[in-house]
Design a protein around this motif. Structure first.
Motif, PDB file in Angstrom:
ATOM      1  N   ILE A 138       0.881  -1.231  -0.010  1.00 57.48           N
ATOM      2  CA  ILE A 138       0.075   0.023  -0.070  1.00 57.48           C
ATOM      3  C   ILE A 138       0.794   1.248  -0.079  1.00 57.48           C
ATOM      4  O   ILE A 138       0.446   2.211  -0.709  1.00 57.48           O
ATOM      5  CB  ILE A 138      -0.966  -0.111   1.131  1.00 57.48           C
ATOM      6  CG1 ILE A 138      -1.778  -1.315   1.226  1.00 57.48           C
ATOM      7  CG2 ILE A 138      -1.746   1.351   1.217  1.00 57.48           C
ATOM      8  CD1 ILE A 138      -2.728  -1.466   0.003  1.00 57.48           C
TER       9      ILE A 138
ATOM     10  N   ARG B  40       0.861   4.340  -2.906  1.00 60.69           N
ATOM     11  CA  ARG B  40       0.851   5.876  -2.539  1.00 60.69           C
ATOM     12  C   ARG B  40       2.138   6.681  -3.025  1.00 60.69           C
ATOM     13  O   ARG B  40       1.970   7.713  -3.565  1.00 60.69           O
ATOM     14  CB  ARG B  40       0.861   5.964  -0.881  1.00 60.69           C
ATOM     15  CG  ARG B  40      -0.464   5.447  -0.066  1.00 60.69           C
ATOM     16  CD  ARG B  40      -0.381   5.801   1.402  1.00 60.69           C
ATOM     17  NE  ARG B  40      -0.703   7.449   1.586  1.00 60.69           N
ATOM     18  CZ  ARG B  40       0.374   8.095   2.096  1.00 60.69           C
ATOM     19  NH1 ARG B  40       1.400   7.788   2.415  1.00 60.69           N
ATOM     20  NH2 ARG B  40       0.194   9.265   2.316  1.00 60.69           N
TER      21      ARG B  40
ATOM     22  N   ILE C  56      -5.431   6.350  -1.707  1.00 61.30           N
ATOM     23  CA  ILE C  56      -5.840   5.101  -1.253  1.00 61.30           C
ATOM     24  C   ILE C  56      -7.194   5.232  -0.483  1.00 61.30           C
ATOM     25  O   ILE C  56      -7.118   5.835   0.504  1.00 61.30           O
ATOM     26  CB  ILE C  56      -4.525   4.422  -0.412  1.00 61.30           C
ATOM     27  CG1 ILE C  56      -3.450   4.565  -1.265  1.00 61.30           C
ATOM     28  CG2 ILE C  56      -4.909   3.093  -0.067  1.00 61.30           C
ATOM     29  CD1 ILE C  56      -3.139   3.854  -2.350  1.00 61.30           C
TER      30      ILE C  56
ATOM     31  N   GLY D 110      -9.667   3.105   1.702  1.00 59.46           N
ATOM     32  CA  GLY D 110     -10.244   1.610   2.356  1.00 59.46           C
ATOM     33  C   GLY D 110     -11.556   1.470   2.390  1.00 59.46           C
ATOM     34  O   GLY D 110     -12.227   2.258   2.579  1.00 59.46           O
TER      35      GLY D 110
ATOM     36  N   VAL E 219      -9.186  -0.318  -1.315  1.00 56.46           N
ATOM     37  CA  VAL E 219      -8.342  -1.467  -0.572  1.00 56.46           C
ATOM     38  C   VAL E 219      -9.466  -1.994   0.401  1.00 56.46           C
ATOM     39  O   VAL E 219     -10.272  -1.624   1.047  1.00 56.46           O
ATOM     40  CB  VAL E 219      -7.501  -0.886   0.315  1.00 56.46           C
ATOM     41  CG1 VAL E 219      -6.596  -2.207   1.301  1.00 56.46           C
ATOM     42  CG2 VAL E 219      -6.067  -0.203  -0.393  1.00 56.46           C
TER      43      VAL E 219
ATOM     44  N   GLU F  44      -4.123   0.117   7.638  1.00 51.99           N
ATOM     45  CA  GLU F  44      -4.846   1.192   7.812  1.00 51.99           C
ATOM     46  C   GLU F  44      -4.171   2.615   8.063  1.00 51.99           C
ATOM     47  O   GLU F  44      -4.411   3.791   7.482  1.00 51.99           O
ATOM     48  CB  GLU F  44      -5.813   1.095   8.995  1.00 51.99           C
ATOM     49  CG  GLU F  44      -6.854   2.136   9.322  1.00 51.99           C
ATOM     50  CD  GLU F  44      -7.762   1.547  10.524  1.00 51.99           C
ATOM     51  OE1 GLU F  44      -8.627   2.470  10.555  1.00 51.99           O
ATOM     52  OE2 GLU F  44      -7.742   0.340  10.780  1.00 51.99           O
TER      53      GLU F  44
ATOM     54  N   LEU G 154      -3.721   4.571   4.491  1.00 52.44           N
ATOM     55  CA  LEU G 154      -4.880   4.907   3.850  1.00 52.44           C
ATOM     56  C   LEU G 154      -4.999   6.434   3.843  1.00 52.44           C
ATOM     57  O   LEU G 154      -4.815   6.759   4.901  1.00 52.44           O
ATOM     58  CB  LEU G 154      -6.091   4.135   4.459  1.00 52.44           C
ATOM     59  CG  LEU G 154      -6.011   2.590   4.347  1.00 52.44           C
ATOM     60  CD1 LEU G 154      -7.445   2.191   5.075  1.00 52.44           C
ATOM     61  CD2 LEU G 154      -5.893   2.088   3.103  1.00 52.44           C
ATOM     62  N   ASP G 155      -5.632   6.931   2.812  1.00 53.81           N
ATOM     63  CA  ASP G 155      -5.902   8.313   2.521  1.00 53.81           C
ATOM     64  C   ASP G 155      -7.295   8.522   3.419  1.00 53.81           C
ATOM     65  O   ASP G 155      -7.398   9.554   3.881  1.00 53.81           O
ATOM     66  CB  ASP G 155      -5.721   8.757   1.188  1.00 53.81           C
ATOM     67  CG  ASP G 155      -4.397   8.762   0.670  1.00 53.81           C
ATOM     68  OD1 ASP G 155      -3.470   9.319   1.319  1.00 53.81           O
ATOM     69  OD2 ASP G 155      -4.088   8.318  -0.296  1.00 53.81           O
TER      70      ASP G 155
ATOM     71  N   VAL H 213     -11.009   6.267   4.891  1.00 53.55           N
ATOM     72  CA  VAL H 213     -11.824   5.004   5.062  1.00 53.55           C
ATOM     73  C   VAL H 213     -13.388   5.187   4.853  1.00 53.55           C
ATOM     74  O   VAL H 213     -13.804   5.908   5.408  1.00 53.55           O
ATOM     75  CB  VAL H 213     -11.461   4.329   6.489  1.00 53.55           C
ATOM     76  CG1 VAL H 213     -12.164   3.048   6.520  1.00 53.55           C
ATOM     77  CG2 VAL H 213      -9.895   4.316   6.913  1.00 53.55           C
TER      78      VAL H 213
END
Length: 225
Positions: free
Chosen positions: A101, A105, A111, A113, A139, A155, A158-159, A161
């Motif tokens: 991941i 990025r 990204i 999730g 994701v 997590e 991630l950008d 969720v």
């Protein structure tokens, strides 16, 4: 070619390192579905649904056997024309999920999730997340008994969720259901991406205009009743 042979021709399987090299040179898919863990049945449904909704890139972060991939391609039943996919498996090169991941990025992907509402605090509904970006990766976590939505370290990379809100049955019910199948979620977020980009309205053209006008007239009639 027919059957599995024909399906295999519509599926390019670059090594993870080759996929990264393609990203750096602008040859990688603009949108990726990143799967932390999925069985062959769900993978087939994801491949078909997303390919039909404009997403051609897929990356597995858990090792998939040749048999798993063959089963998935067979069940996907991809159209013979206008539908090809790229499927890469980072696990085959021993790349941990969090590192994979991170590399996405670094390659410029946003990204996002996807997690169930019950497994995520502060999740945004998918329609509130901006998906109109040049390069995007969704994701998907894996079903686990430890309550974690994603593998360790994912997590943090991630950008955003997001979740797909839904009406669930009562928790006390013996038939309690609080989440959709991962293939259903994948199709929903793929559709939402197209909706935000305005592709659906452009493709439907006049038909969408007629529907909008009809809906307006029906609301006016309903207000007079």
């Amino acid at each position: 070619p027919t059957g599995l042979a024909a399906a295999a021709q519509r599926c390019e399987r670059p090594a993870w390192s080759e996929l990264l090299a393609g990203m750096r040179s602008g040859r990688a898919p603009s949108c990726l579905m990143v799967l932390c863990g999925v069985n062959s049945g769900n993978l087939g449904a994801i491949l078909r649904g997303c390919a039909l909704l404009g997403i051609s890139g897929f990356c597995a972060l858990e090792r998939l056997s040749r048999t798993d991939v063959a089963r998935a391609l067979r069940s996907a039943k991809l159209p013979r024309r206008g539908c090809s996919i790229v499927l890469s498996n980072a696990a085959e090169e021993g790349v941990p999920p969090a590192l994979a991941i991170k590399r996405l990025r670094e390659a410029g992907y946003k990204i996002v999730g996807l997690a169930a509402e019950t497994a995520c605090i502060g999740c945004q509904p998918i329609w509130q997340v901006k998906l109109t970006v040049p390069t995007l990766a969704f994701v998907f976590g894996v079903d686990r008994d430890d309550g974690k939505a994603f593998p360790d370290g994912v997590e943090e990379e991630l950008d955003a969720v997001a979740t797909v809100p839904m009406c669930s049955t009562e928790a006390s019910s013996p038939d309690h259901i609080d989440t959709l199948n991962v293939s259903d979620i994948a199709s929903i977020v793929a559709y939402e991406r197209l909706r935000q980009e305005g592709v659906l309205a452009a493709q439907c053209g006049r038909g969408m205009t007629v529907v909008a006008k009809l809906s307006f007239l029906l609301r006016r009639v309903w207000a007079l009743v």
